[in-house]
Design a protein around this motif. Structure first.
Motif, PDB file in Angstrom:
ATOM      1  N   ARG A  73       1.823   8.023  -7.693  1.00 36.59           N
ATOM      2  CA  ARG A  73       0.528   8.584  -8.193  1.00 36.59           C
ATOM      3  C   ARG A  73       0.518  10.073  -8.522  1.00 36.59           C
ATOM      4  NH1 ARG A  73      -4.481   5.673  -4.978  1.00 36.59           N
ATOM      5  NH2 ARG A  73      -5.020   4.238  -6.577  1.00 36.59           N
ATOM      6  N   ASP A 107     -10.502   5.082  -6.638  1.00 39.71           N
ATOM      7  CA  ASP A 107      -9.480   5.090  -5.592  1.00 39.71           C
ATOM      8  C   ASP A 107      -8.339   6.052  -5.939  1.00 39.71           C
ATOM      9  OD1 ASP A 107      -8.351   3.898  -3.104  1.00 39.71           O
ATOM     10  OD2 ASP A 107      -6.766   3.293  -4.477  1.00 39.71           O
ATOM     11  N   LYS A 113      -9.587   9.473  -5.127  1.00 41.26           N
ATOM     12  CA  LYS A 113      -9.646   9.626  -3.672  1.00 41.26           C
ATOM     13  C   LYS A 113      -8.263   9.904  -3.088  1.00 41.26           C
ATOM     14  CE  LYS A 113      -9.273   6.268  -0.939  1.00 41.26           C
ATOM     15  NZ  LYS A 113      -8.194   6.816  -0.064  1.00 41.26           N
ATOM     16  N   SER A 114      -7.273   9.158  -3.531  1.00 44.82           N
ATOM     17  CA  SER A 114      -5.912   9.345  -3.023  1.00 44.82           C
ATOM     18  C   SER A 114      -5.380  10.737  -3.344  1.00 44.82           C
ATOM     19  CB  SER A 114      -4.968   8.281  -3.611  1.00 44.82           C
ATOM     20  OG  SER A 114      -5.279   7.003  -3.122  1.00 44.82           O
ATOM     21  N   ARG A 115      -5.668  11.200  -4.540  1.00 45.74           N
ATOM     22  CA  ARG A 115      -5.170  12.523  -4.935  1.00 45.74           C
ATOM     23  C   ARG A 115      -5.859  13.634  -4.146  1.00 45.74           C
ATOM     24  NH1 ARG A 115      -3.415  12.486 -11.297  1.00 45.74           N
ATOM     25  NH2 ARG A 115      -2.158  10.600 -11.130  1.00 45.74           N
ATOM     26  N   GLN A 140       0.796   6.394  -6.916  1.00 51.44           N
ATOM     27  CA  GLN A 140      -0.420   7.069  -7.333  1.00 51.44           C
ATOM     28  C   GLN A 140      -0.296   8.580  -7.294  1.00 51.44           C
ATOM     29  OE1 GLN A 140      -3.111   5.167  -4.575  1.00 51.44           O
ATOM     30  NE2 GLN A 140      -4.004   3.947  -6.196  1.00 51.44           N
ATOM     31  N   GLN A 193      -7.110  13.316  -1.107  1.00 47.98           N
ATOM     32  CA  GLN A 193      -6.662  13.254   0.277  1.00 47.98           C
ATOM     33  C   GLN A 193      -5.218  13.719   0.437  1.00 47.98           C
ATOM     34  OE1 GLN A 193      -7.642   9.179   1.536  1.00 47.98           O
ATOM     35  NE2 GLN A 193      -9.465   9.986   2.552  1.00 47.98           N
ATOM     36  N   THR A 200      -2.562   8.200   4.451  1.00 47.00           N
ATOM     37  CA  THR A 200      -1.982   8.849   3.271  1.00 47.00           C
ATOM     38  C   THR A 200      -1.012   9.950   3.662  1.00 47.00           C
ATOM     39  OG1 THR A 200      -3.938   8.370   1.915  1.00 47.00           O
ATOM     40  CG2 THR A 200      -2.497  10.152   1.172  1.00 47.00           C
ATOM     41  N   GLU A 238      -7.952   6.479   6.313  1.00 49.02           N
ATOM     42  CA  GLU A 238      -7.129   6.485   5.111  1.00 49.02           C
ATOM     43  C   GLU A 238      -6.502   7.851   4.854  1.00 49.02           C
ATOM     44  OE1 GLU A 238      -8.972   4.828   1.683  1.00 49.02           O
ATOM     45  OE2 GLU A 238      -9.063   2.818   2.563  1.00 49.02           O
ATOM     46  N   VAL A 283       0.783   4.073  -2.712  1.00 44.04           N
ATOM     47  CA  VAL A 283       0.263   5.395  -2.454  1.00 44.04           C
ATOM     48  C   VAL A 283       1.200   6.342  -3.178  1.00 44.04           C
ATOM     49  CG1 VAL A 283      -0.017   7.124  -0.679  1.00 44.04           C
ATOM     50  CG2 VAL A 283      -0.824   4.841  -0.278  1.00 44.04           C
ATOM     51  N   ASP A 342       0.824  -1.200   0.000  1.00 43.38           N
ATOM     52  CA  ASP A 342       0.000   0.000   0.000  1.00 43.38           C
ATOM     53  C   ASP A 342       0.865   1.259   0.000  1.00 43.38           C
ATOM     54  OD1 ASP A 342      -2.719   1.096   0.135  1.00 43.38           O
ATOM     55  OD2 ASP A 342      -2.066   1.915   2.049  1.00 43.38           O
ATOM     56  N   MET A 394       1.002   4.313  -3.226  1.00 41.95           N
ATOM     57  CA  MET A 394       0.814   5.752  -3.121  1.00 41.95           C
ATOM     58  C   MET A 394       1.963   6.520  -3.740  1.00 41.95           C
ATOM     59  SD  MET A 394      -1.333   7.949  -1.874  1.00 41.95           S
ATOM     60  CE  MET A 394      -1.488   9.634  -1.323  1.00 41.95           C
TER      61      MET A 394
END
Length: 318
Positions: free
Chosen positions: A30, A227, A230-232, A42, A234, A130, A126, A39, A23, A27
């Protein structure tokens, strides 16, 4: 309910220990420059990529930050596991009782309901994970840490941005988790029925590992583009600068700069993580429940309308 809670905690913890390094790598490749893992895959900068791919990202993190760099931000998912698994198992089980029939469609609906409700815990968890994964990238010993731990991270975000801040990405989390958990339970139900997962089967463990792993992959494939967004969202705002005004703006900017491929950034790493994590969680939860029910005589956790061989194989944790 208490047995499901305990099994979910144990299985979820096992899944996090297996999957958190993956994970982290996801990230880091990204959108932002200095990040960790999936993470990081991403969110790294497309113009000046820090990592060439999944393997290079793993290699770089271990070399620059030691093996512990792969476990940055693990406190947040570990803290949230107890609540998330309790919510998922409780809601899914009660939803199946209300629906009264154990059918593939009802498995999807019950899973979707569980996924939507657990977002209350999942989204802030999350967000903290992150932000924790992003700090101190490329440093073996961070000279300056913005956050001491996951709880400190959420407290600082709350003081600065309020409730809205700690729920950043909530809409995208709901959009991801609702169908994601539905697909997970549906895939799980179809696979366990097809494989004939019976408690006395000599090959029960390999079947459980396969069914759990493939269900996790199916779930991620169904919701992965969401997803990424969402990651971007956050990760946005770290350092005091916001790049995106919302979901549509994030999609528009990402599409303009990177094309359709931005929807699949970090997908390889995510799928590599999905199989072992869900296989581990699934097998751990199932074996725990089978042991408790068969040897400990615990029977009251089974929904009355479902056969033992079907319900005792239930698990979650994407």
């Amino acid at each position: 309910m208490a047995l499901d809670f305990a099994a979910g905690c144990i299985g979820g913890a096992a899944g996090v220990l297996v999957g958190h390094p993956f994970d982290t790598v996801k990230m880091r490749v990204r959108d932002l420059q200095p990040l960790h893992g999936w993470v990081r895959l991403q969110v790294q900068n497309i113009d000046k990529p820090l990592y060439r791919g999944t393997y290079h990202c793993f290699q770089s993190i271990i070399h620059q930050e030691s093996i512990f760099g792969l476990y940055k931000g693990i406190g947040s998912p570990m803290m949230g596991l107890t609540f998330i698994n309790a919510i998922v198992f409780g809601v899914q089980g009660n939803a199946m009782r209300m629906l009264s029939k154990d059918t593939p469609l009802n498995q999807f609906l019950a899973g979707a309901a569980a996924g939507a409700i657990q977002c209350i815990i999942c989204c802030p968890m999350e967000l903290a994970k992150t932000r924790m994964q992003m700090q101190g990238t490329g440093e073996k010993k961070s000279s300056r840490k913005m956050y001491k731990n996951s709880l400190d991270c959420l407290v600082r975000i709350y003081k600065k941005e309020g409730i809205r801040g700690i729920n950043r990405g909530m809409l995208t989390t709901i959009i991801r988790e609702t169908p994601g958990f539905g697909v997970y339970f549906l895939s799980y139900d179809v696979l366990t029925r097809s494989l004939g997962c019976e408690a006395d089967d000599l090959y029960i463990i390999p079947k459980l590992l396969f069914a759990g792993g493939m269900s996790g992959i199916a779930s991620w494939l169904s919701t992965y583009p969401v997803d990424v967004i969402k990651s971007r969202l956050q990760a946005d705002g770290v350092g005091g600068v916001n790049k995106y005004n919302g979901i549509m703006d994030c999609m528009h900017q990402s599409w303009q700069r990177e094309g359709w491929r931005f929807f699949t950034r970090g997908l390889t790493s995510t799928l590599l993580r999905a199989f072992p994590v869900n296989a581990t969680t699934f097998a751990t939860v199932t074996l725990f429940l089978m042991y408790m029910r068969n040897d400990g005589g615990v029977k009251d956790c089974e929904p009355e309308h479902q056969p033992v061989q079907q319900t005792q194989l239930q698990t979650t944790s994407l």
